[in-house]
Every structure is written in C-alpha cells, then in structure tokens.
Motif scaffolding. Structure first.
Motif, mmCIF file in Angstrom:
data_model
loop_
_atom_site.group_PDB
_atom_site.id
_atom_site.type_symbol
_atom_site.label_atom_id
_atom_site.label_comp_id
_atom_site.label_asym_id
_atom_site.label_seq_id
_atom_site.Cartn_x
_atom_site.Cartn_y
_atom_site.Cartn_z
ATOM 1 N N ASN A 80 -8.155 -4.901 19.749
ATOM 2 C CA ASN A 80 -8.102 -4.111 20.973
ATOM 3 C C ASN A 80 -7.925 -2.617 20.748
ATOM 4 O O ASN A 80 -8.081 -1.833 21.683
ATOM 5 C CB ASN A 80 -6.966 -4.616 21.870
ATOM 6 C CG ASN A 80 -7.187 -6.037 22.343
ATOM 7 O OD1 ASN A 80 -6.301 -6.853 22.275
ATOM 8 N ND2 ASN A 80 -8.391 -6.335 22.812
ATOM 9 N N ASP A 118 -7.324 -14.879 31.300
ATOM 10 C CA ASP A 118 -6.543 -14.146 30.297
ATOM 11 C C ASP A 118 -6.003 -15.079 29.218
ATOM 12 O O ASP A 118 -6.023 -14.758 28.023
ATOM 13 C CB ASP A 118 -5.379 -13.410 30.969
ATOM 14 C CG ASP A 118 -5.746 -12.001 31.405
ATOM 15 O OD1 ASP A 118 -6.885 -11.574 31.146
ATOM 16 O OD2 ASP A 118 -4.890 -11.320 32.007
ATOM 17 N N GLN A 119 -5.500 -16.237 29.633
ATOM 18 C CA GLN A 119 -4.925 -17.177 28.666
ATOM 19 C C GLN A 119 -6.008 -17.768 27.755
ATOM 20 O O GLN A 119 -5.809 -17.906 26.545
ATOM 21 C CB GLN A 119 -4.182 -18.307 29.393
ATOM 22 C CG GLN A 119 -3.112 -17.844 30.357
ATOM 23 C CD GLN A 119 -2.208 -16.769 29.777
ATOM 24 O OE1 GLN A 119 -1.709 -16.893 28.652
ATOM 25 N NE2 GLN A 119 -1.995 -15.701 30.530
ATOM 26 N N SER A 123 -6.968 -15.245 25.231
ATOM 27 C CA SER A 123 -5.958 -15.167 24.167
ATOM 28 C C SER A 123 -6.126 -16.304 23.170
ATOM 29 O O SER A 123 -5.917 -16.129 21.966
ATOM 30 C CB SER A 123 -4.547 -15.208 24.763
ATOM 31 O OG SER A 123 -4.271 -14.034 25.491
ATOM 32 N N GLY A 160 -6.666 -14.036 20.257
ATOM 33 C CA GLY A 160 -5.301 -13.581 20.016
ATOM 34 C C GLY A 160 -4.782 -13.882 18.618
ATOM 35 O O GLY A 160 -5.397 -14.615 17.837
ATOM 36 N N LYS A 161 -3.626 -13.317 18.321
ATOM 37 C CA LYS A 161 -2.926 -13.625 17.080
ATOM 38 C C LYS A 161 -2.345 -15.037 17.187
ATOM 39 O O LYS A 161 -2.259 -15.596 18.281
ATOM 40 C CB LYS A 161 -1.818 -12.600 16.854
ATOM 41 C CG LYS A 161 -2.338 -11.172 16.693
ATOM 42 C CD LYS A 161 -1.195 -10.183 16.562
ATOM 43 C CE LYS A 161 -1.728 -8.757 16.436
ATOM 44 N NZ LYS A 161 -0.642 -7.748 16.347
ATOM 45 N N GLU A 201 0.594 -16.335 17.262
ATOM 46 C CA GLU A 201 1.658 -16.507 18.249
ATOM 47 C C GLU A 201 1.116 -16.417 19.670
ATOM 48 O O GLU A 201 1.518 -17.183 20.557
ATOM 49 C CB GLU A 201 2.740 -15.447 18.039
ATOM 50 C CG GLU A 201 3.930 -15.601 18.983
ATOM 51 C CD GLU A 201 5.009 -14.559 18.742
ATOM 52 O OE1 GLU A 201 5.984 -14.534 19.515
ATOM 53 O OE2 GLU A 201 4.874 -13.771 17.781
ATOM 54 N N ASP A 202 0.182 -15.486 19.896
ATOM 55 C CA ASP A 202 -0.421 -15.348 21.222
ATOM 56 C C ASP A 202 -1.216 -16.592 21.594
ATOM 57 O O ASP A 202 -1.189 -17.043 22.747
ATOM 58 C CB ASP A 202 -1.342 -14.124 21.261
ATOM 59 C CG ASP A 202 -0.585 -12.821 21.078
ATOM 60 O OD1 ASP A 202 0.604 -12.774 21.453
ATOM 61 O OD2 ASP A 202 -1.183 -11.856 20.559
ATOM 62 N N ARG A 203 -1.923 -17.149 20.637
ATOM 63 C CA ARG A 203 -2.713 -18.359 20.895
ATOM 64 C C ARG A 203 -1.796 -19.531 21.237
ATOM 65 O O ARG A 203 -2.088 -20.313 22.145
ATOM 66 C CB ARG A 203 -3.581 -18.688 19.679
ATOM 67 C CG ARG A 203 -4.635 -17.637 19.360
ATOM 68 C CD ARG A 203 -5.383 -17.985 18.088
ATOM 69 N NE ARG A 203 -6.246 -19.142 18.280
ATOM 70 C CZ ARG A 203 -6.782 -19.837 17.282
ATOM 71 N NH1 ARG A 203 -6.499 -19.509 16.027
ATOM 72 N NH2 ARG A 203 -7.568 -20.874 17.533
ATOM 73 N N SER A 204 -0.700 -19.635 20.510
ATOM 74 C CA SER A 204 0.252 -20.708 20.779
ATOM 75 C C SER A 204 0.856 -20.568 22.173
ATOM 76 O O SER A 204 0.958 -21.548 22.926
ATOM 77 C CB SER A 204 1.356 -20.695 19.718
ATOM 78 O OG SER A 204 2.329 -21.679 19.996
ATOM 79 N N ASN A 205 1.242 -19.344 22.530
ATOM 80 C CA ASN A 205 1.827 -19.103 23.852
ATOM 81 C C ASN A 205 0.817 -19.384 24.965
ATOM 82 O O ASN A 205 1.168 -19.941 26.016
ATOM 83 C CB ASN A 205 2.323 -17.660 23.952
ATOM 84 C CG ASN A 205 3.550 -17.411 23.101
ATOM 85 O OD1 ASN A 205 4.275 -18.336 22.747
ATOM 86 N ND2 ASN A 205 3.794 -16.156 22.755
ATOM 87 N N ALA A 206 -0.433 -18.999 24.735
ATOM 88 C CA ALA A 206 -1.471 -19.238 25.739
ATOM 89 C C ALA A 206 -1.676 -20.733 25.956
ATOM 90 O O ALA A 206 -1.835 -21.193 27.094
ATOM 91 C CB ALA A 206 -2.781 -18.578 25.306
#
Length: 252
Positions: free
Chosen positions: A116, A140-141, A144, A148-149, A151-156
């Motif tokens: 980004n 958005d999720q 990600s 995403g990184k 951690e971001d992928r896991s959170n999504a």
C-alpha cells in the motif's frame, strides 16, 4: 477485465474533451466536470495496469457504475452544446457522482495492492457501498485475506467467521463476493491461527456440511478440506478460544 477498464478510460476522455468544448460558456460547472473526469481517467489507467491483481467482484460493479455516470455526464454536456437549458443542480449532482466514482477506484486500488505504500491511502468504505455498508465491510475483509500480512489475513478470516455465524445473509454475501477461495488458501498455507480461523469460517459458511463446494480455480478439493477439518477438530475442539461465539462443538 482490462478491456472494460480501457473502455471506461476512453469514455472518461470523451467526457473531458466535451467539457472543454462547453466550458467557454459554462465555465465553472463544466470545468469541475472536466477536472474530475480527467482524474478518474488517470485512476482508471492505474487500475488497468494492474487489472489482473484487482479484486474482481467489486471491480466489475464499480466499472458498471462508472460507465453509467460517464454516459450521463456525456449526455449532459452534449445537451449543453446545443443550448438546452440545464439547472445548475444537475451539474452539481453529476459532479458528485464523478467524485464518488473517483473514490470507488481509489478504494479498489488501495485494497487490492500488496504494497500500500505505493498507492494513495483510502480510508473507509467505497461510495458504491453507501446503501449497504456491510458489503463494503465484507469486501475489505476478503481483500485482506488476499493481500494482507499473515496477522491481517488471520484476523480477516475470524471476522468473516463471526459474520457468517451472525447471519445467513452475511454468509451468502461472503460466498457471492468471492470469499471462499482465499479462505481455502489460508487454511492450506496460512499460519496456525490463520488456518484455524479459516477452518472456522468455512464450517460456519456450511460448505462442509453440504458436501458441495463449487469453486473456480480452487487449489483444495472437498476431500482435502474435510480431512483438514477433521485433523484440526481432533487437536482443537474449539478453533478460536478467544471467541466464545465460535464453539465448534456445536453442530457436529
């Protein structure tokens, strides 16, 4: 999809040219439309260069809306060229719609980018999802999950699992908007927490129970998915201890 972007670019350039011709006698309103059409064209050119990396579901919807707005702007300018009286409020509305299209493409570029720092930051959901912000949130999720990184992928994945648990409508949106493939990919390639959260989301989307997973270009067969979930279930009766809503013992 690149061809669709190129067609929209040509249309935006036609609007810019038409606005230049009309601006001599409707300078302020047409100058604003020209400026926004030109900015939109530049953003579309950026998107066309990376069209294969863009999140396809919202991209196609955004392109459809952009074409509608640009055709409306072009019609408005042609009417002005033949001296049809047009209220100033109509110009303002068209200008606002062009601004929304600029926001949509800016958002699309931002959420689809793997890095980004090279794309202008866009905060919030795209204007096209104003009438149903939950779609923007789900987009958005899913984005990600794809870019995403770890951690971001896991959170999504966890957020999508929560949404699927909360509402069948949300589950249908997740599947319709392309959320299943990146969840399967995360379940196969992600870190431990990411795999667990992805498995939770997959189960709550009821894809395993139905025994039918219709996915284009999926890298994991249904049998592999079931085997993975069985192994995960055996070692982790609750795949997300931090979230009491997602007790996987329910429904088995």
């Amino acid at each position: 999809m690149k061809q669709r972007f190129e067609e929209s670019i040509q249309l935006a350039d036609r609007v810019t040219k038409a606005a230049e011709e009309v601006s001599s006698f409707k300078q302020q309103e047409c100058g604003d439309i020209k400026s926004k059409a030109d900015k939109l064209s530049n953003l579309l050119k950026q998107a066309a260069m990376v069209s294969t990396e863009l999140y396809e579901q919202p991209a196609l919807l955004i392109l459809f809306e952009i074409e509608r707005v640009l055709n409306k702007a072009l019609s408005l300018l042609f009417k002005k060229l033949i001296f049809i009286i047009i209220p100033a409020s109509t110009f303002r509305k068209t200008s606002s719609q062009l601004e929304n299209s600029i926001g949509d493409v800016s958002w699309l570029l931002y959420i689809s980018s793997h890095d980004n720092q090279y794309v202008e930051e866009y905060l919030g959901f795209p204007p096209i999802s104003t009438n149903d912000p939950m779609i923007g949130f789900i987009w958005d999720q899913i984005a990600s999950l794809c870019t995403g990184k770890p951690e971001d992928r896991s959170n999504a994945a966890l957020i999508l699992a929560l949404l699927a648990h909360q509402s069948d409508r949300f589950a249908k949106i997740i599947m319709a908007e392309g959320g299943v493939v990146p969840l399967l990919k995360l379940m196969k390639e992600g870190n431990t927490q990411g795999q667990e959260n992805a498995a939770t989301a997959i189960r709550l989307l009821k894809l395993i129970d139905s025994a039918i997973i219709l996915i284009t270009n999926s890298t994991m067969r249904t049998s592999e998915l079931s085997a993975h979930t069985t192994r995960t279930r055996a070692g982790n009766p609750r795949l997300c201890d931090s979230c009491p809503l997602l007790d996987l013992r329910k429904g088995y």
